[in-house]
Scaffold this motif. Structure first.
Motif, PDB file in Angstrom:
ATOM      1  N   GLY A  81      28.581 -37.356  39.174  1.00  0.00           N
ATOM      2  CA  GLY A  81      29.671 -38.949  38.379  1.00  0.00           C
ATOM      3  C   GLY A  81      29.406 -39.092  36.895  1.00  0.00           C
ATOM      4  N   LEU A  82      28.372 -39.803  36.540  1.00  0.00           N
ATOM      5  CA  LEU A  82      27.885 -40.019  35.507  1.00  0.00           C
ATOM      6  C   LEU A  82      28.600 -39.574  34.444  1.00  0.00           C
ATOM      7  N   LEU A  83      28.019 -38.041  35.037  1.00  0.00           N
ATOM      8  CA  LEU A  83      28.070 -36.953  33.653  1.00  0.00           C
ATOM      9  C   LEU A  83      29.597 -37.278  33.626  1.00  0.00           C
ATOM     10  N   GLU A  84      30.106 -36.907  35.150  1.00  0.00           N
ATOM     11  CA  GLU A  84      32.000 -36.685  34.132  1.00  0.00           C
ATOM     12  C   GLU A  84      32.529 -38.099  34.142  1.00  0.00           C
ATOM     13  N   GLU A  85      31.883 -38.849  34.112  1.00  0.00           N
ATOM     14  CA  GLU A  85      32.184 -40.177  33.382  1.00  0.00           C
ATOM     15  C   GLU A  85      32.470 -40.199  31.500  1.00  0.00           C
ATOM     16  N   LEU A  86      30.886 -39.446  31.097  1.00  0.00           N
ATOM     17  CA  LEU A  86      30.992 -39.680  29.683  1.00  0.00           C
ATOM     18  C   LEU A  86      31.458 -38.136  29.198  1.00  0.00           C
ATOM     19  N   ARG A  87      31.892 -37.475  29.434  1.00  0.00           N
ATOM     20  CA  ARG A  87      32.943 -36.460  29.056  1.00  0.00           C
ATOM     21  C   ARG A  87      34.361 -36.736  29.178  1.00  0.00           C
ATOM     22  N   SER A  88      34.542 -37.471  30.135  1.00  0.00           N
ATOM     23  CA  SER A  88      35.989 -38.464  29.930  1.00  0.00           C
ATOM     24  C   SER A  88      36.054 -39.494  28.862  1.00  0.00           C
ATOM     25  N   MET A  89      34.890 -40.147  28.757  1.00  0.00           N
ATOM     26  CA  MET A  89      34.941 -41.395  27.467  1.00  0.00           C
ATOM     27  C   MET A  89      34.743 -40.875  26.274  1.00  0.00           C
ATOM     28  N   VAL A  90      33.937 -39.291  26.162  1.00  0.00           N
ATOM     29  CA  VAL A  90      33.828 -39.023  24.500  1.00  0.00           C
ATOM     30  C   VAL A  90      35.534 -38.082  24.679  1.00  0.00           C
ATOM     31  N   SER A  91      36.472 -37.235  25.767  1.00  0.00           N
ATOM     32  CA  SER A  91      37.181 -36.871  25.539  1.00  0.00           C
ATOM     33  C   SER A  91      38.342 -37.626  24.665  1.00  0.00           C
ATOM     34  N   SER A  92      38.315 -38.920  26.392  1.00  0.00           N
ATOM     35  CA  SER A  92      39.472 -39.702  24.843  1.00  0.00           C
ATOM     36  C   SER A  92      39.014 -40.392  23.699  1.00  0.00           C
TER      37      SER A  92
END
Length: 632
Positions: free
Chosen positions: A573-584
């Protein structure tokens, strides 16, 4: 395409190499020809095998490549074990130039490595102790064959007891190893970089330039604390070349440029490589466009390293002669007010020019992010994020406050891959860096990440090697990571598609990434990096901090680097949050901005430096900040 059909397709290339090898083998095994002749014949074929089209065959893990490498290795065994023949200095030079290829073919061949032959030579060398290294033919041959990680400390000490052209060439050969992944190799490279200086024995001859330039740049990738010290000695070699050739700059302003109708100050821009498809173009084209408003811009480069699009950015183009070390024609065509080196270290002529006083003000950027240690280089541009403290670089520093996030231009007509569909049962981790940046400490960190991960991990390396060098690198990496993917060099869009198949990316240390980190940001792929003191240990941080990602992606110690990566892996879940943050961060929008604050401030800083040369050329180690100078 099946392996069989691939082999059939490449059969003509195999047949061509086969025929050329047979010709050499006939002379060696049947006619018992002189070893000197064999060495020179091999040099011609080795050069062909490291370039297209033969390199396309030599990088494939197929039976034909193994056979060819075994035959090459056998010829080297024949040459190196023939102790009746005394190797001339020219033979030592020619074999040193083949050093990497020799190492690669032994690893890929049926021999598997050079261990047996090296042991034979070292045992023979110890039987015959000599006062001079050059009086011990077996030891000279052993040092020609060995990689730096193959030698015991006593063997290296034996080398360093002598300071001759032969010993200097042997030391250079050992320093050419791009991937010393053992404790012995790492320690040996550090010893040679820090403790041994035979280079004053090298005459100022053109045939040495490529080797010297190679280790001038390669030293930056070492982990040793004083790795750049060797540049001071190599810089002196380039100055001896200038003296021997009578190379001198003309008086400042003595050459007039008919195109300079506005009588602007003349800036010579030294471009070691600047094709429009190259990362250097992406970084520096916006700066050149801005500087052109204030300066008459003259590009200096070799014809093969530029193209029509890159040269069109300039008011004038001066071609470096094919005979690289003859810089006098370049100096005769321009007497600039400012010389700006976008990089120093990628070409031998660039290093040579950086050791000449050509312009009253000589500046550089971190296209190759390391100090030049040249007494003729006055200034280097940096940002506060790249500045790691006093004593890191030899030049004085212009410290720009602007961020670098949108400096690099996007590739023209870039087609981004679609969002990936990832297999979460295996965590795919990209390692997008040149093989030279991979070292034992970094490999150890990757092994620890693998050990601590709750889920299976698959590393995908992008070492950017070609020909048999790719196969050798692949084998070295697979020894540590049997499930890894070691990608071959491809076009940019194919590379992005491969990179996009990963959950996150890791930047190497201590020599980090810049363009590869930009590539990851374009894809919305998180990058974890480790910050250090040197510019090349802070380029990732500079980019990630400008996007507000440093707190999530930049570690300050190896332990934090490992533990941070493991936490992202073990908490999906933490990795998915980071991926979303970078994409944003919507980096592609920023990536296509043409006007940028960094280029504006760079131009302002350069204008200030040009009018305050007494201040900027003061004692070395100055850090000149914007406030009160080029900014209020």
């Amino acid at each position: 395409m099946t392996t069989a059909s691939l082999e059939e397709q490449l059969q003509p290339l195999f047949d061509e190499i086969d025929a050329k090898l047979q010709n050499i083998e006939s002379g060696v095994y049947l006619q018992r020809q002189d070893a000197e002749k064999t060495i020179n014949q091999l040099a011609v074929l080795v050069n062909e095998c490291q370039n297209k089209p033969y390199a396309s065959l030599m990088q494939l893990n197929i039976q034909g490549t193994t056979e060819l490498c075994t035959r090459f290795a056998s010829l080297y065994v024949n040459v190196l074990t023939d102790l009746k023949h005394t190797l001339s200095l020219n033979s030592v030079l020619v074999l040193t130039k083949q050093k990497r290829f020799m190492s690669h073919v032994f690893e890929v061949s049926g021999y598997g490595n050079n261990r047996a032959v090296l042991k034979l030579l070292l045992n023979k060398a110890r039987e015959r102790k000599a006062k001079q290294l050059t009086d011990n033919p077996a030891l000279v041959r052993a040092l020609l064959l060995a990689s730096v990680g193959d030698l015991e400390p006593a063997d290296l000490v034996e080398l360093t007891l002598e300071s001759t052209e032969t010993s200097a060439l042997l030391a250079i050969g050992l320093l050419l190893d791009r991937l010393p992944l053992t404790l012995t190799g790492d320690a040996g490279r550090t010893f040679l970089l820090e403790e041994y200086n035979p280079y004053s024995a090298l005459r100022p001859l053109d045939q040495y330039r490529a080797l010297i330039a190679n280790i001038w740049m390669l030293c930056s990738y070492s982990t040793s604390p004083r790795k750049h010290e060797i540049k001071k000695h190599l810089n002196q070699w380039f100055k001896r070349v200038h003296k021997a050739k009578g190379i001198q700059a003309k008086p400042v302003g003595s050459v007039r440029h008919t195109g300079n109708i506005d009588n602007k100050p003349v800036m010579a821009v030294i471009a070691e490589t600047f094709k429009s498809v190259h990362a250097m173009y992406r970084w520096y084209a916006p700066m050149i466009k801005r500087l052109k408003q204030d300066y008459y811009m003259v590009m200096v480069s070799m014809a093969d390293d530029v193209d029509e699009q890159s040269t069109s950015l300039f008011d004038e183009f001066i071609e470096v002669p094919e005979e690289e070390m003859n810089l006098q024609p370049v100096l005769n065509q321009c007497t600039p007010d400012i010389a700006w080196f976008m990089s120093v270290g990628m070409r031998s002529w660039g290093i040579s020019l950086a050791n000449l006083r050509w312009a009253p003000l000589q500046t550089m950027s971190f296209g190759h992010p390391a100090s030049s240690f040249s007494t003729e280089m006055d200034l280097v541009f940096a940002t506060p994020n790249v500045h790691g403290g006093e004593g890191v670089v030899s030049e004085n520093m212009l410290l720009l406050n602007s961020r670098v996030s949108n400096v690099a231009e996007a590739h023209k007509d870039l087609k981004l891959p679609p969002p990936p569909v990832l297999n979460d049962s295996v965590v795919s981790i990209a390692v997008p860096c040149n093989a030279m940046k991979i070292n034992l400490g970094f490999i150890t960190a990757l092994k620890e990440i693998e050990r601590l991960s709750a889920n299976p991990v698959r590393f995908m390396f992008f070492p950017n090697e070609y020909g048999v060098g790719h196969l050798s690198t692949e084998r070295r990496l697979l020894k540590y990571f049997p499930t890894a993917v070691v990608a071959r060099r491809t076009g940019y869009e194919a590379y992005l598609n491969l990179l996009n198949q990963n959950h996150l990316a890791l930047s190497p240390f201590p020599f980090g990434n810049a363009t590869s980190t930009i590539d990851c940001m374009v894809l919305g792929l998180p990058v974890i990096s480790l910050i250090g003191k040197e510019p090349h240990s802070r380029s990732d941080f500079d980019i990630l901090d400008s996007l507000g990602l440093a707190d999530y992606c930049v570690a300050d110690s190896v332990d934090n680097y490992v533990n941070g990566v493991v936490r992202y892996i073990n908490e999906p879940g933490l990795l998915e949050e980071l991926r979303s943050m970078v994409s944003s961060k919507n980096f592609m929008h920023e990536h296509t901005v043409v006007e940028n604050d960094f280029s504006d401030e760079m131009s302002a800083a350069l204008n200030w430096a040009y009018h305050h040369m007494d201040e900027v050329k003061g004692p070395r180690g100055l850090v000149l900040e914007a406030k009160g100078r080029w900014r209020a």
